[in-house]
Design a protein around this motif. Structure first.
Motif, short mmCIF file in Angstrom:
data_model
loop_
_atom_site.label_atom_id
_atom_site.label_comp_id
_atom_site.label_asym_id
_atom_site.label_seq_id
_atom_site.Cartn_x
_atom_site.Cartn_y
_atom_site.Cartn_z
N SER A 1 1.65 -5.68 -3.52
CA SER A 1 2.33 -4.49 -4.03
C SER A 1 1.56 -3.25 -3.61
O SER A 1 0.34 -3.29 -3.42
CB SER A 1 2.45 -4.54 -5.55
OG SER A 1 1.17 -4.52 -6.15
N GLY A 2 2.27 -2.18 -3.47
CA GLY A 2 1.66 -0.90 -3.15
C GLY A 2 1.95 0.10 -4.26
O GLY A 2 3.07 0.59 -4.38
N THR A 3 0.97 0.35 -5.09
CA THR A 3 1.09 1.35 -6.14
C THR A 3 0.04 2.43 -5.90
O THR A 3 -0.85 2.28 -5.06
CB THR A 3 0.87 0.72 -7.53
OG1 THR A 3 -0.47 0.20 -7.60
CG2 THR A 3 1.87 -0.41 -7.78
N PHE A 4 0.15 3.50 -6.65
CA PHE A 4 -0.81 4.60 -6.46
C PHE A 4 -2.23 4.14 -6.74
O PHE A 4 -3.15 4.43 -5.98
CB PHE A 4 -0.43 5.78 -7.37
CG PHE A 4 -1.36 6.95 -7.23
CD1 PHE A 4 -1.25 7.81 -6.15
CD2 PHE A 4 -2.34 7.20 -8.17
CE1 PHE A 4 -2.11 8.89 -6.01
CE2 PHE A 4 -3.21 8.27 -8.05
CZ PHE A 4 -3.09 9.13 -6.96
N MET A 5 -2.41 3.40 -7.85
CA MET A 5 -3.76 2.97 -8.23
C MET A 5 -4.33 1.96 -7.24
O MET A 5 -5.51 2.06 -6.86
CB MET A 5 -3.74 2.37 -9.63
CG MET A 5 -5.12 2.00 -10.16
SD MET A 5 -6.28 3.39 -10.14
CE MET A 5 -5.53 4.48 -11.34
N SER A 6 -3.53 0.98 -6.80
CA SER A 6 -4.03 -0.02 -5.85
C SER A 6 -4.40 0.63 -4.52
O SER A 6 -5.39 0.24 -3.88
CB SER A 6 -3.00 -1.12 -5.63
OG SER A 6 -1.85 -0.63 -4.99
N THR A 7 -3.62 1.64 -4.10
CA THR A 7 -3.92 2.31 -2.83
C THR A 7 -5.17 3.17 -2.95
O THR A 7 -5.96 3.27 -2.01
CB THR A 7 -2.73 3.17 -2.39
OG1 THR A 7 -1.53 2.41 -2.48
CG2 THR A 7 -2.89 3.62 -0.95
N VAL A 8 -5.36 3.79 -4.11
CA VAL A 8 -6.60 4.55 -4.34
C VAL A 8 -7.81 3.63 -4.23
O VAL A 8 -8.83 3.97 -3.60
CB VAL A 8 -6.56 5.24 -5.72
CG1 VAL A 8 -7.95 5.75 -6.11
CG2 VAL A 8 -5.57 6.39 -5.72
N LEU A 9 -7.71 2.45 -4.83
CA LEU A 9 -8.81 1.48 -4.76
C LEU A 9 -9.07 1.04 -3.33
O LEU A 9 -10.22 0.89 -2.91
CB LEU A 9 -8.51 0.28 -5.66
CG LEU A 9 -8.52 0.52 -7.16
CD1 LEU A 9 -8.04 -0.71 -7.91
CD2 LEU A 9 -9.91 0.92 -7.63
N LEU A 10 -8.00 0.83 -2.55
CA LEU A 10 -8.16 0.45 -1.15
C LEU A 10 -8.87 1.55 -0.35
O LEU A 10 -9.72 1.27 0.49
CB LEU A 10 -6.79 0.15 -0.52
CG LEU A 10 -6.21 -1.23 -0.76
CD1 LEU A 10 -4.80 -1.31 -0.19
CD2 LEU A 10 -7.08 -2.31 -0.13
N VAL A 11 -8.50 2.80 -0.62
CA VAL A 11 -9.15 3.92 0.07
C VAL A 11 -10.63 3.99 -0.27
O VAL A 11 -11.49 4.17 0.61
CB VAL A 11 -8.45 5.25 -0.29
CG1 VAL A 11 -9.25 6.44 0.22
CG2 VAL A 11 -7.04 5.29 0.30
N ILE A 12 -10.96 3.84 -1.55
CA ILE A 12 -12.36 3.86 -1.97
C ILE A 12 -13.13 2.72 -1.32
O ILE A 12 -14.26 2.90 -0.82
CB ILE A 12 -12.46 3.78 -3.50
CG1 ILE A 12 -11.86 5.03 -4.14
CG2 ILE A 12 -13.91 3.60 -3.95
CD1 ILE A 12 -11.75 4.96 -5.65
N MET A 13 -12.52 1.52 -1.29
CA MET A 13 -13.18 0.35 -0.70
C MET A 13 -13.44 0.54 0.78
O MET A 13 -14.55 0.28 1.27
CB MET A 13 -12.31 -0.89 -0.91
CG MET A 13 -12.31 -1.43 -2.31
SD MET A 13 -10.88 -2.50 -2.62
CE MET A 13 -10.75 -3.38 -1.09
#
Length: 211
Positions: free
Chosen positions: A74-86
């Protein structure tokens, strides 16, 4: 982006002797830069359009009676933020590793393991259901054992690996048991669905045996 993170270490392992130390880091850092750019664009798109999405790759398990587990992310705002940080954080870390481990004959293998660890983290934060979440969790646990025991000639590394393995397996058992109980009682483990009905299941109790 997640497939990119998983394919990159496999490619580097396959052609390790051809690429060499500098080649491995060049491939990993370049691909990580592309992945970071992709996730940043994805984050901007989700934020600007205010939407979320689910990508179903295939049906993983079909038990019947609508009890289906899809291999999906899934692509949600929170999951994408975590991917960017990672990805951003890992890019900085791998640059540091490149500088610090240039005289270590196993430095390239260490970078490959870090990239594989990042790939499983991507699966974990982007999972659309709890079983895929657990798959990413187990992948992180497995790779972390290799990272902790990387310098296996050190006794402290071996002892730390055994300690982490024992503690992780206890936690893994209870996590998997909880996911199975949710699946048996609710019929699915879709994370968006569980978030939607969370006000209902907050007061829902599962009896184990007669307790």
């Amino acid at each position: 982006a997640i497939l990119h993170l998983l394919i990159t270490p496999l490619y580097c392992w396959t052609f390790l002797w051809t690429l060499g130390y500098h080649g491995v880091f060049a491939v990993i850092l370049f691909n990580l830069f592309l992945t970071t750019s992709t996730t940043l664009w994805d984050l901007y798109s989700i934020w600007a359009a205010d939407y979320q999405y689910i990508i179903n790759f295939a049906t993983w398990i079909n038990i019947g009676n609508n009890n289906i587990i899809n291999f999906a992310i899934s692509g949600t705002f929170m999951s994408t933020v975590l991917l960017v940080i990672m990805t951003c954080g890992s890019f900085i870390v791998l640059n540091f590793v490149y500088i610090e481990m240039w005289d270590d004959k196993e430095g390239a293998n260490f970078a490959i393991l870090l990239t594989l660890f990042l790939g499983f983290m991507g699966i974990l934060v982007s999972s659309a259901n709890l079983f895929i979440f657990y798959l990413g969790w187990e992948g992180i646990g497995l790779v972390s054992l290799f990272l902790i025991n990387f310098w296996s000639e050190r006794a402290r590394a071996i002892k730390a690996t055994l300690k982490v393995y024992t503690i992780n397996k206890v936690g893994d058992f209870f996590i998997f048991s909880g996911i199975c109980l949710l699946f048996v009682n609710l019929g699915q483990t879709n994370i968006i669905f569980l978030n939607t009905i969370s006000p209902i299941i907050n007061n829902y109790y599962i009896l184990i045996g007669n307790t």
